[in-house]
Design an enzyme around this catalytic site. Structure first.
Site, short mmCIF file in Angstrom:
data_model
loop_
_atom_site.label_atom_id
_atom_site.label_comp_id
_atom_site.label_asym_id
_atom_site.label_seq_id
_atom_site.Cartn_x
_atom_site.Cartn_y
_atom_site.Cartn_z
N LYS A 20 81.10 32.57 -49.47
CA LYS A 20 80.44 33.74 -50.05
C LYS A 20 79.54 34.40 -49.01
O LYS A 20 79.25 33.82 -47.95
CB LYS A 20 79.61 33.34 -51.27
CG LYS A 20 78.46 32.39 -50.96
CD LYS A 20 77.67 32.05 -52.21
CE LYS A 20 76.50 31.12 -51.86
NZ LYS A 20 75.62 30.87 -53.01
N ARG A 73 68.76 29.52 -63.55
CA ARG A 73 69.48 30.70 -63.08
C ARG A 73 70.48 31.12 -64.14
O ARG A 73 70.13 31.83 -65.08
CB ARG A 73 70.13 30.38 -61.73
CG ARG A 73 70.49 31.59 -60.89
CD ARG A 73 70.67 31.27 -59.43
NE ARG A 73 71.61 30.19 -59.14
CZ ARG A 73 71.87 29.74 -57.91
NH1 ARG A 73 71.26 30.28 -56.86
NH2 ARG A 73 72.72 28.77 -57.71
N HIS A 101 74.14 22.97 -60.69
CA HIS A 101 73.64 23.16 -59.32
C HIS A 101 72.24 22.58 -59.23
O HIS A 101 71.39 22.86 -60.07
CB HIS A 101 73.61 24.65 -58.97
CG HIS A 101 73.33 24.92 -57.53
ND1 HIS A 101 74.29 24.78 -56.55
CD2 HIS A 101 72.20 25.31 -56.88
CE1 HIS A 101 73.77 25.09 -55.36
NE2 HIS A 101 72.50 25.39 -55.55
N ARG A 145 81.24 21.49 -53.38
CA ARG A 145 81.09 22.87 -52.92
C ARG A 145 80.35 22.81 -51.58
O ARG A 145 79.13 22.74 -51.54
CB ARG A 145 80.32 23.70 -53.95
CG ARG A 145 80.93 23.66 -55.35
CD ARG A 145 80.18 24.58 -56.32
NE ARG A 145 78.76 24.28 -56.41
CZ ARG A 145 78.21 23.43 -57.29
NH1 ARG A 145 78.98 22.78 -58.16
NH2 ARG A 145 76.91 23.23 -57.31
N TYR A 202 56.96 50.97 -29.83
CA TYR A 202 56.21 51.72 -30.83
C TYR A 202 54.82 51.11 -31.04
O TYR A 202 54.67 49.89 -31.13
CB TYR A 202 56.96 51.72 -32.16
CG TYR A 202 58.20 52.58 -32.17
CD1 TYR A 202 58.12 53.97 -32.13
CD2 TYR A 202 59.46 51.98 -32.23
CE1 TYR A 202 59.27 54.75 -32.15
CE2 TYR A 202 60.61 52.76 -32.26
CZ TYR A 202 60.51 54.14 -32.21
OH TYR A 202 61.64 54.92 -32.23
N CYS A 235 62.67 47.43 -32.21
CA CYS A 235 63.11 48.76 -32.65
C CYS A 235 64.33 48.62 -33.57
O CYS A 235 64.86 47.52 -33.76
CB CYS A 235 63.46 49.62 -31.44
SG CYS A 235 62.16 49.74 -30.20
N ASP A 238 67.31 49.55 -32.96
CA ASP A 238 68.54 49.27 -32.22
C ASP A 238 68.33 48.52 -30.91
O ASP A 238 69.31 48.15 -30.26
CB ASP A 238 69.25 50.59 -31.87
CG ASP A 238 69.32 51.52 -33.06
OD1 ASP A 238 69.90 51.12 -34.08
OD2 ASP A 238 68.77 52.64 -32.98
#
Length: 373
Positions: A40, A140, A170, A223, A268, A314, A316
């Site tokens: 997942k 849950r 779980h 699992r 920045y 930043c 990027d």
């Protein structure tokens, strides 16, 4: 988000590590137990389809996903093995789920009644494979009592378009030193299990932590999630039951190197000012890639040397302080081994004050994934 193939930032996933981690767990499993690889959330950020292929060659018997669409992705990639969805499915998607033979949880009486009303008007292609979800203490999704489970099972048995394929729970604290709450959840689930008139094909309680640290006699399926990717589910809390091999590396390259005099601001907000003449390198990765702003002050590796991230991260790019001049194009390791040093996902998680699950999942789709054996 488009993959940025035309820049040097890459996630490298070692399929042989995934196979090795799975094989080690299979080798210690009791006879008759199966391992479902949890892929997942895009394989915990590692890439769902590629890691599913690696898991299959490592001996996995099936897969777990969180959503219908993640199941569709695997079926469209050609996987014919059992696939279990772990999240709640919308009743309008039941014909599609049946067509693709995706198993899914039934977690409430209200959902079941809604589904049966829908199925009274719609004929599905094949019987729906349902797993009753028991909420033994996670809070849950799932049924909280034996009475609720038995009532749901009675309705499932009355519905000709449903097959009772599994039951599961779980554990919330299987990765902790104190086993008190784990033991209580285990007791609650076993009490419900003992009252079932029949056992389904799959009974499963073991996630990675349960498989690693608890001698769990109940169930015939594991699992196997984060441990498949070579990560200790407990972080620093418990030592691994056996050596896990991390599968993920994150690398880039220096795209610019400059020499700055003392007193120059970096990034920045001018949050870093050079104290002496310093070599500063720029690396093309930023918070849009999941390398968030909390990584300021952390270090990366260049030719086996730790180099601090200076100035704010930043969107990027990041800037790093270099011990000397390096050539543009020099490899930068953000996660993984470089020379004799290593930065782990757990190290990054510690810097971000979170867990390595989150770090891996936040690495965005803009970073290309490459796979090696």
């Amino acid at each position: 988000m488009v993959e940025s193939l035309h820049r040097p930032t890459r996630i490298i996933v070692h399929n042989d590590a995934i196979r090795q981690n799975i094989k080690q767990e299979i080798d210690r499993m009791p006879a008759g137990r199966e391992l479902f690889a949890v892929v997942k959330a895009n394989g915990y950020g590692h890439g769902a389809v590629a890691t599913a292929k690696a898991a299959l060659t490592g001996g996995a018997h099936g897969f777990c996903v969180a959503t219908v669409d993640e199941g569709i992705e695997l079926r469209e990639a050609g996987f014919t093995e059992p696939i279990l969805i772990l999240g709640v499915v919308d009743v309008v998607d039941l014909p599609l789920v049946a067509e693709l033979q995706l198993a899914f949880p039934v977690a409430s009486q209200q959902w079941l009644q809604k589904a049966r009303a829908y199925l009274s008007e719609v004929q599905v292609a094949t019987p729906l494979l349902v797993h009753l979800k028991v909420d033994s203490g996670m809070g849950r999704i799932g049924f909280r009592s034996s009475e609720a489970v038995l009532a749901a099972l009675a309705e499932i048995n009355e519905e000709p378009q449903m097959v009772f394929e599994g039951i599961f729970t779980h554990f919330a604290t299987a990765d902790e030193v104190d086993t008190g709450y784990y033991d209580e959840q285990n007791r609650r689930f076993n009490k419900i299990l003992q009252q079932l008139p029949c056992q389904p094909r799959y009974v499963h309680v073991s996630n990675s932590a349960t498989a690693l640290w608890h001698d769990q006699p109940v169930g015939n399926m594991i699992r196997f999630g984060v441990a498949m990717y070579g990560l200790n589910p407990s972080g620093h809390t418990l030592p691994g039951a056996y050596p896990l091999r991390p599968a993920l590396e994150l690398v880039s390259r220096l795209v610019q190197v400059k020499h700055l005099a003392a007193g120059e601001g970096i990034g920045y907000g001018e949050t870093y000012i050079t104290e002496t003449d310093e070599w500063i390198g720029t690396v093309p990765i930023g918070y849009a890639d999941g390398w968030i702003r909390k990584m300021q002050g952390f270090k990366v590796l260049v030719e086996g040397q730790f180099c601090e991230i200076v100035g704010r991260v930043c969107m990027d790019q990041i800037m790093i302080r270099l011990p000397k001049e390096f050539s543009e194009g020099t490899t930068v390791t953000l996660i993984g081994k470089n020379g004799s040093q290593e930065i782990t996902l757990q190290d990054v998680a510690d810097q971000q004050e979170t867990i390595h699950y989150e770090v891996a999942c936040l690495l965005s789709g803009r970073i290309p994934r490459e796979y090696t054996d």
